[in-house]
Design a protein around this motif. Structure first.
Motif, PDB file in Angstrom:
ATOM      1  N   HIS A 122      -4.194  12.249  -0.955  1.00  0.00           N
ATOM      2  CA  HIS A 122      -3.826  12.188   0.459  1.00  0.00           C
ATOM      3  C   HIS A 122      -2.701  11.183   0.688  1.00  0.00           C
ATOM      4  CE1 HIS A 122      -7.101  14.791   1.192  1.00  0.00           C
ATOM      5  NE2 HIS A 122      -8.041  13.893   0.984  1.00  0.00           N
ATOM      6  N   LEU A 123      -2.720  10.132  -0.130  1.00  0.00           N
ATOM      7  CA  LEU A 123      -1.646   9.141  -0.056  1.00  0.00           C
ATOM      8  C   LEU A 123      -0.320   9.795  -0.444  1.00  0.00           C
ATOM      9  CD1 LEU A 123      -1.841   6.138   0.637  1.00  0.00           C
ATOM     10  CD2 LEU A 123      -1.972   5.638  -1.791  1.00  0.00           C
ATOM     11  N   GLN A 124      -0.416  10.711  -1.368  1.00  0.00           N
ATOM     12  CA  GLN A 124       0.787  11.368  -1.870  1.00  0.00           C
ATOM     13  C   GLN A 124       1.388  12.317  -0.820  1.00  0.00           C
ATOM     14  OE1 GLN A 124       0.221  12.981  -5.725  1.00  0.00           O
ATOM     15  NE2 GLN A 124       2.386  13.358  -6.021  1.00  0.00           N
ATOM     16  N   VAL A 125       0.555  13.014  -0.095  1.00  0.00           N
ATOM     17  CA  VAL A 125       1.084  13.997   0.859  1.00  0.00           C
ATOM     18  C   VAL A 125       1.226  13.444   2.281  1.00  0.00           C
ATOM     19  CG1 VAL A 125       0.314  16.026  -0.399  1.00  0.00           C
ATOM     20  CG2 VAL A 125      -1.208  14.961   1.247  1.00  0.00           C
ATOM     21  N   SER A 126       0.628  12.294   2.535  1.00  0.00           N
ATOM     22  CA  SER A 126       0.729  11.731   3.888  1.00  0.00           C
ATOM     23  C   SER A 126       2.109  11.113   4.114  1.00  0.00           C
ATOM     24  CB  SER A 126      -0.348  10.660   4.074  1.00  0.00           C
ATOM     25  OG  SER A 126      -0.123   9.951   5.269  1.00  0.00           O
ATOM     26  N   ASN A 127       2.677  11.373   5.258  1.00  0.00           N
ATOM     27  CA  ASN A 127       3.982  10.788   5.596  1.00  0.00           C
ATOM     28  C   ASN A 127       3.861   9.368   6.101  1.00  0.00           C
ATOM     29  OD1 ASN A 127       5.594  12.939   4.923  1.00  0.00           O
ATOM     30  ND2 ASN A 127       5.324  13.936   6.915  1.00  0.00           N
ATOM     31  N   THR A 128       2.720   9.050   6.667  1.00  0.00           N
ATOM     32  CA  THR A 128       2.593   7.749   7.338  1.00  0.00           C
ATOM     33  C   THR A 128       1.415   6.946   6.788  1.00  0.00           C
ATOM     34  OG1 THR A 128       3.475   8.788   9.315  1.00  0.00           O
ATOM     35  CG2 THR A 128       2.456   6.638   9.591  1.00  0.00           C
ATOM     36  N   TRP A 129       1.739   5.740   6.360  1.00  0.00           N
ATOM     37  CA  TRP A 129       0.704   4.828   5.861  1.00  0.00           C
ATOM     38  C   TRP A 129       0.598   3.631   6.802  1.00  0.00           C
ATOM     39  CZ3 TRP A 129       1.930   3.686  -0.011  1.00  0.00           C
ATOM     40  CH2 TRP A 129       2.055   4.896  -0.707  1.00  0.00           C
ATOM     41  N   TYR A 130      -0.549   2.999   6.747  1.00  0.00           N
ATOM     42  CA  TYR A 130      -0.769   1.748   7.470  1.00  0.00           C
ATOM     43  C   TYR A 130      -1.283   0.738   6.445  1.00  0.00           C
ATOM     44  CZ  TYR A 130      -0.543   4.809  11.520  1.00  0.00           C
ATOM     45  OH  TYR A 130      -0.130   5.736  12.447  1.00  0.00           O
ATOM     46  N   ALA A 131      -0.679  -0.429   6.399  1.00  0.00           N
ATOM     47  CA  ALA A 131      -1.068  -1.401   5.374  1.00  0.00           C
ATOM     48  C   ALA A 131      -1.210  -2.788   5.983  1.00  0.00           C
ATOM     49  CB  ALA A 131      -0.008  -1.427   4.269  1.00  0.00           C
ATOM     50  N   ASP A 132      -2.312  -3.451   5.624  1.00  0.00           N
ATOM     51  CA  ASP A 132      -2.487  -4.819   6.120  1.00  0.00           C
ATOM     52  C   ASP A 132      -3.581  -5.519   5.317  1.00  0.00           C
ATOM     53  OD1 ASP A 132      -1.959  -7.022   7.592  1.00  0.00           O
ATOM     54  OD2 ASP A 132      -2.875  -6.321   9.445  1.00  0.00           O
ATOM     55  N   GLY A 133      -3.538  -6.835   5.361  1.00  0.00           N
ATOM     56  CA  GLY A 133      -4.545  -7.619   4.655  1.00  0.00           C
ATOM     57  C   GLY A 133      -5.491  -8.281   5.638  1.00  0.00           C
ATOM     58  N   THR A 134      -6.674  -8.595   5.136  1.00  0.00           N
ATOM     59  CA  THR A 134      -7.627  -9.330   5.962  1.00  0.00           C
ATOM     60  C   THR A 134      -8.288 -10.393   5.092  1.00  0.00           C
ATOM     61  OG1 THR A 134      -9.527  -9.149   7.431  1.00  0.00           O
ATOM     62  CG2 THR A 134      -9.513  -7.674   5.551  1.00  0.00           C
ATOM     63  N   PHE A 135      -8.666 -11.486   5.714  1.00  0.00           N
ATOM     64  CA  PHE A 135      -9.173 -12.623   4.943  1.00  0.00           C
ATOM     65  C   PHE A 135     -10.657 -12.881   5.197  1.00  0.00           C
ATOM     66  CE2 PHE A 135      -4.702 -13.035   5.841  1.00  0.00           C
ATOM     67  CZ  PHE A 135      -4.161 -13.265   4.579  1.00  0.00           C
TER      68      PHE A 135
END
Ligand SMILES: [Zn+2]
Length: 268
Positions: A170-183
């Motif tokens: 799904h990562l491969q075919v998805s156009n839009t990603w959301y990325a973030d870190g949490t502590f």
């Protein structure tokens, strides 16, 4: 395994591949053909056709991820209800008054659950961290496994990435990603949990969770490299992420400046 379960109110349900379906109706003129709809009706259009407990057909993709935990809980509760009903049905009324209270029964279940799911102690340092096999596997249903450990660099600066192997596509075919870190939810001795989600099937789904030892640039670089090794040819069009990652992601995913379509957003 019995895939047919019952809700508290006696509604007939069916589990398949980590999803729960609610009975809808039988086919006109063929009582053995049953139609089921995803229990998240209204938000998900997936349906299932079964005959004699066997799946004939799935229609539409789910607009959400499966929930093995949810399925297992529903199955366990169904079994528990059956067990309680079968155990109590023949107990004479006089003896029923002497049955343990609800809280006593709850304590028995809780104690047993602790015995079964005893979690190993948190390691003091990275060298002590040895992943048990059961944490490397994702079970969509009993007997159907897939890899959940996507990558582990086993280096001093340890990076461990978890996620369903099948969901990397799904990562491969998805156009839009959301990325973030949490502590705040990060288990020691790691420093942060970094999460990447992807748009797919009309929703946004978590694809992988990376445990990172620090917030250094080369650590993020290594993490994305590891994901690229696990799933080559990743070409996102848009990544919603913190500004500081733009340059790094351009390098990793080789986005020419001129066609750059990365967006920036505040914390997810
Ligand atoms: Zn669904």
């Amino acid at each position: 395994m019995d895939r047919q379960i019952q809700s508290k109110r006696g509604v007939e349900k069916f589990t398949y591949n980590g999803f729960i379906y609610v009975f809808d109706k039988c086919s006109k003129g063929d009582d053995s053909l049953k139609f089921w709809r995803c229990e998240r009706r209204g938000r998900c259009n997936a349906r299932l056709h079964t005959r004699d407990g066997n799946v004939l057909k799935e229609t539409a993709n789910h607009a959400h991820d499966s929930s093995v935990g949810g399925v297992e809980v529903a199955i366990a509760l169904t079994n528990l209800r059956k067990l309680i009903n079968n155990s109590i049905v023949n107990v004479p009324p006089a003896a029923q008054a002497c049955l343990p209270s609800t809280s006593a029964l709850r304590k028995i279940v809780r104690r047993k659950r602790r015995q079964i799911h005893a979690v190993p102690a948190n390691p003091i340092n990275m060298n002590e961290l040895i992943l048990a096999e059961r944490y490397k596997i994702y079970q969509t249903q009993v007997g159907v496994d897939e890899s959940f450990l996507l990558a582990d660099n086993e280096e001093d600066q340890r990076i461990i990435i978890f996620g369903r192997r099948s969901w990397l596509q799904h990562l491969q075919v998805s156009n839009t990603w959301y990325a973030d870190g949490t502590f705040s939810v990060t288990p020691r001795p790691f420093y942060q949990v970094y999460v990447v989600l992807a748009e797919r099937f009309g929703g946004v789904h978590p694809i992988f969770y990376a445990l990172l030892p620090n917030k250094q640039r080369n650590t993020y670089h290594r993490m994305f490299q590891m994901i690229k090794e696990a799933q080559p040819n990743l070409m996102p069009r848009t990544i919603n992420c913190d500004f500081e990652f733009l340059q790094l992601l351009r390098i990793i995913f080789r986005k020419p400046q001129s066609t750059d379509v990365f967006f920036i957003c505040p914390k997810i």
